[in-house]
Motif scaffolding. Structure first.
Motif, PDB file in Angstrom:
ATOM      1  N   LEU A  21       0.710  -1.129   0.110  1.00 37.49           N
ATOM      2  CA  LEU A  21      -0.047  -0.008  -0.155  1.00 37.49           C
ATOM      3  C   LEU A  21       0.952   1.281   0.052  1.00 37.49           C
ATOM      4  O   LEU A  21       0.623   2.274  -0.685  1.00 37.49           O
ATOM      5  CB  LEU A  21      -0.933   0.008   1.153  1.00 37.49           C
ATOM      6  N   LEU A  22       1.789   1.298   0.867  1.00 40.25           N
ATOM      7  CA  LEU A  22       3.114   2.305   0.802  1.00 40.25           C
ATOM      8  C   LEU A  22       3.461   2.792  -0.641  1.00 40.25           C
ATOM      9  O   LEU A  22       3.498   3.782  -1.005  1.00 40.25           O
ATOM     10  CB  LEU A  22       3.923   2.227   1.679  1.00 40.25           C
ATOM     11  N   SER A  23       3.891   1.666  -1.312  1.00 39.20           N
ATOM     12  CA  SER A  23       4.355   1.800  -2.635  1.00 39.20           C
ATOM     13  C   SER A  23       3.402   2.243  -3.389  1.00 39.20           C
ATOM     14  O   SER A  23       3.685   3.133  -4.545  1.00 39.20           O
ATOM     15  CB  SER A  23       4.715   0.300  -3.248  1.00 39.20           C
ATOM     16  N   VAL A  24       2.037   1.677  -3.579  1.00 38.24           N
ATOM     17  CA  VAL A  24       1.202   2.544  -4.444  1.00 38.24           C
ATOM     18  C   VAL A  24       0.842   3.710  -4.113  1.00 38.24           C
ATOM     19  O   VAL A  24       0.995   4.659  -4.956  1.00 38.24           O
ATOM     20  CB  VAL A  24      -0.192   1.472  -4.329  1.00 38.24           C
ATOM     21  N   TYR A  25       0.663   4.213  -2.772  1.00 37.92           N
ATOM     22  CA  TYR A  25       0.760   5.657  -2.548  1.00 37.92           C
ATOM     23  C   TYR A  25       2.026   6.436  -2.916  1.00 37.92           C
ATOM     24  O   TYR A  25       1.687   7.446  -3.451  1.00 37.92           O
ATOM     25  CB  TYR A  25       0.923   5.675  -0.913  1.00 37.92           C
ATOM     26  N   GLU A  26       3.065   5.978  -2.960  1.00 34.41           N
ATOM     27  CA  GLU A  26       4.202   6.753  -3.179  1.00 34.41           C
ATOM     28  C   GLU A  26       4.271   6.859  -4.769  1.00 34.41           C
ATOM     29  O   GLU A  26       4.555   7.965  -5.344  1.00 34.41           O
ATOM     30  CB  GLU A  26       5.795   6.132  -2.891  1.00 34.41           C
ATOM     31  N   LEU A  27       3.847   5.765  -5.765  1.00 30.72           N
ATOM     32  CA  LEU A  27       3.792   5.996  -6.928  1.00 30.72           C
ATOM     33  C   LEU A  27       2.921   6.868  -7.500  1.00 30.72           C
ATOM     34  O   LEU A  27       3.284   7.791  -8.379  1.00 30.72           O
ATOM     35  CB  LEU A  27       3.256   4.539  -7.457  1.00 30.72           C
ATOM     36  N   GLU A  52     -12.111  16.822  -9.227  1.00 28.13           N
ATOM     37  CA  GLU A  52     -11.704  15.800 -10.123  1.00 28.13           C
ATOM     38  C   GLU A  52     -11.183  14.664  -9.472  1.00 28.13           C
ATOM     39  O   GLU A  52      -9.857  14.788  -9.141  1.00 28.13           O
ATOM     40  CB  GLU A  52     -10.946  16.296 -11.447  1.00 28.13           C
ATOM     41  N   PRO A  53     -11.841  13.582  -9.171  1.00 24.44           N
ATOM     42  CA  PRO A  53     -11.236  12.301  -8.662  1.00 24.44           C
ATOM     43  C   PRO A  53     -10.113  11.796  -9.549  1.00 24.44           C
ATOM     44  O   PRO A  53     -10.338  11.839 -10.845  1.00 24.44           O
ATOM     45  CB  PRO A  53     -12.355  11.319  -8.507  1.00 24.44           C
ATOM     46  N   LEU A  54      -8.829  11.721  -9.073  1.00 23.04           N
ATOM     47  CA  LEU A  54      -7.567  11.180  -9.979  1.00 23.04           C
ATOM     48  C   LEU A  54      -7.674   9.501  -9.691  1.00 23.04           C
ATOM     49  O   LEU A  54      -7.419   8.818 -10.768  1.00 23.04           O
ATOM     50  CB  LEU A  54      -6.502  11.728  -9.671  1.00 23.04           C
ATOM     51  N   PHE A  55      -7.332   8.997  -8.473  1.00 22.47           N
ATOM     52  CA  PHE A  55      -7.210   7.745  -8.452  1.00 22.47           C
ATOM     53  C   PHE A  55      -7.600   7.595  -6.866  1.00 22.47           C
ATOM     54  O   PHE A  55      -7.784   8.321  -5.921  1.00 22.47           O
ATOM     55  CB  PHE A  55      -5.556   7.621  -7.952  1.00 22.47           C
ATOM     56  N   PHE A  56      -8.193   6.156  -6.662  1.00 22.14           N
ATOM     57  CA  PHE A  56      -8.420   5.644  -5.128  1.00 22.14           C
ATOM     58  C   PHE A  56      -7.652   4.300  -5.321  1.00 22.14           C
ATOM     59  O   PHE A  56      -7.401   3.606  -6.176  1.00 22.14           O
ATOM     60  CB  PHE A  56      -9.922   5.184  -5.396  1.00 22.14           C
ATOM     61  N   ALA A  96       1.813 -11.729  -6.311  1.00 26.53           N
ATOM     62  CA  ALA A  96       2.635 -11.269  -7.529  1.00 26.53           C
ATOM     63  C   ALA A  96       3.155  -9.940  -7.265  1.00 26.53           C
ATOM     64  O   ALA A  96       2.561  -9.151  -6.505  1.00 26.53           O
ATOM     65  CB  ALA A  96       1.431 -11.168  -8.770  1.00 26.53           C
ATOM     66  N   PRO A  97       4.145  -9.649  -7.946  1.00 28.77           N
ATOM     67  CA  PRO A  97       5.021  -8.429  -7.895  1.00 28.77           C
ATOM     68  C   PRO A  97       3.943  -7.316  -8.187  1.00 28.77           C
ATOM     69  O   PRO A  97       3.217  -7.292  -9.229  1.00 28.77           O
ATOM     70  CB  PRO A  97       6.086  -8.641  -8.698  1.00 28.77           C
ATOM     71  N   LEU A  98       4.236  -6.064  -7.601  1.00 23.35           N
ATOM     72  CA  LEU A  98       3.367  -4.945  -8.155  1.00 23.35           C
ATOM     73  C   LEU A  98       4.067  -4.627  -9.380  1.00 23.35           C
ATOM     74  O   LEU A  98       5.128  -4.419  -9.650  1.00 23.35           O
ATOM     75  CB  LEU A  98       3.686  -3.662  -7.138  1.00 23.35           C
ATOM     76  N   PRO A  99       2.940  -4.465 -10.485  1.00 21.85           N
ATOM     77  CA  PRO A  99       3.499  -3.920 -11.788  1.00 21.85           C
ATOM     78  C   PRO A  99       3.640  -2.376 -11.862  1.00 21.85           C
ATOM     79  O   PRO A  99       2.921  -1.458 -12.385  1.00 21.85           O
ATOM     80  CB  PRO A  99       2.331  -4.238 -12.490  1.00 21.85           C
ATOM     81  N   THR A 100       4.883  -1.958 -11.308  1.00 25.10           N
ATOM     82  CA  THR A 100       5.303  -0.495 -10.886  1.00 25.10           C
ATOM     83  C   THR A 100       5.293   0.111 -12.397  1.00 25.10           C
ATOM     84  O   THR A 100       4.748   1.415 -12.281  1.00 25.10           O
ATOM     85  CB  THR A 100       6.210  -0.482 -10.046  1.00 25.10           C
ATOM     86  N   GLU A 101       5.824  -0.349 -13.023  1.00 22.57           N
ATOM     87  CA  GLU A 101       6.158   0.418 -14.413  1.00 22.57           C
ATOM     88  C   GLU A 101       4.804   0.560 -15.256  1.00 22.57           C
ATOM     89  O   GLU A 101       4.328   1.585 -15.736  1.00 22.57           O
ATOM     90  CB  GLU A 101       7.036  -0.423 -15.445  1.00 22.57           C
ATOM     91  N   LEU A 102       3.827  -0.466 -15.109  1.00 21.25           N
ATOM     92  CA  LEU A 102       2.702  -0.271 -15.864  1.00 21.25           C
ATOM     93  C   LEU A 102       1.777   0.574 -15.091  1.00 21.25           C
ATOM     94  O   LEU A 102       0.972   1.579 -15.677  1.00 21.25           O
ATOM     95  CB  LEU A 102       1.945  -1.821 -15.651  1.00 21.25           C
ATOM     96  N   MET A 103       1.725   0.466 -13.725  1.00 19.18           N
ATOM     97  CA  MET A 103       1.177   1.659 -12.782  1.00 19.18           C
ATOM     98  C   MET A 103       1.522   2.975 -13.287  1.00 19.18           C
ATOM     99  O   MET A 103       0.637   4.001 -13.263  1.00 19.18           O
ATOM    100  CB  MET A 103       1.280   1.151 -11.405  1.00 19.18           C
ATOM    101  N   ARG A 104       2.918   3.237 -13.321  1.00 15.82           N
ATOM    102  CA  ARG A 104       3.327   4.678 -13.696  1.00 15.82           C
ATOM    103  C   ARG A 104       2.932   5.061 -15.172  1.00 15.82           C
ATOM    104  O   ARG A 104       2.424   6.107 -15.155  1.00 15.82           O
ATOM    105  CB  ARG A 104       4.903   4.444 -13.775  1.00 15.82           C
ATOM    106  N   GLU A 105       2.669   4.086 -16.095  1.00 16.46           N
ATOM    107  CA  GLU A 105       2.298   4.391 -17.469  1.00 16.46           C
ATOM    108  C   GLU A 105       0.547   4.697 -17.251  1.00 16.46           C
ATOM    109  O   GLU A 105       0.162   5.831 -17.911  1.00 16.46           O
ATOM    110  CB  GLU A 105       2.243   3.221 -18.407  1.00 16.46           C
TER     111      GLU A 105
END
Length: 119
Positions: A21-27, A52-56, A96-105
């Motif tokens: 959750l911290l990783s998602v928050y920081e991304l 404007e809601p951006l992300f939840f 599964a690992p967090l898909p950080t690159e896909l999340m950044r995209e």
């Protein structure tokens, strides 16, 4: 307990779920404009720009729920084929690992969709 801030929400979790959750928050936090607001809406950590809601995002027993808007999920449907999705949700399974690159995209794409002058 009802959380009143994103960090308070995350602190309700332990171990790997808390770290994810911290990783998602920081991304999200490092990508959104400085004027984006952090809050808890619908009992979920939320980032908004004005009205404007951006992300939840949410923590659950088996996955993190990432809500980048239906348009983002539709746009990235091919890349998300291996993930559980609904119209509003991407399930980021804990086994599964967090898909950080896909999340950044996804985050970058979503921010580019904002009306001119919002970002």
């Amino acid at each position: 307990m009802t959380a009143s801030s994103i960090i308070e929400y995350i602190d309700q979790y332990d171990g790997d779920v808390r770290n994810r959750l911290l990783s998602v928050y920081e991304l999200i936090r490092t990508a959104v404009p400085d004027e984006a607001e952090e809050s808890i809406s619908w009992r979920m950590p939320t980032f908004k720009l004005g009205t404007e809601p951006l992300f939840f995002f949410t923590g659950t027993k088996r996955h993190i729920g990432f809500y980048p808007t239906p348009d983002a999920i539709a746009h990235f449907s091919a890349e998300l084929a291996d993930f559980g999705t609904t119209e509003h949700l991407i399930q980021l399974r804990h086994d599964a690992p967090l898909p950080t690159e896909l999340m950044r995209e996804i985050i970058a794409w979503r921010l580019q969709q904002l009306p001119s002058g919002k970002v």
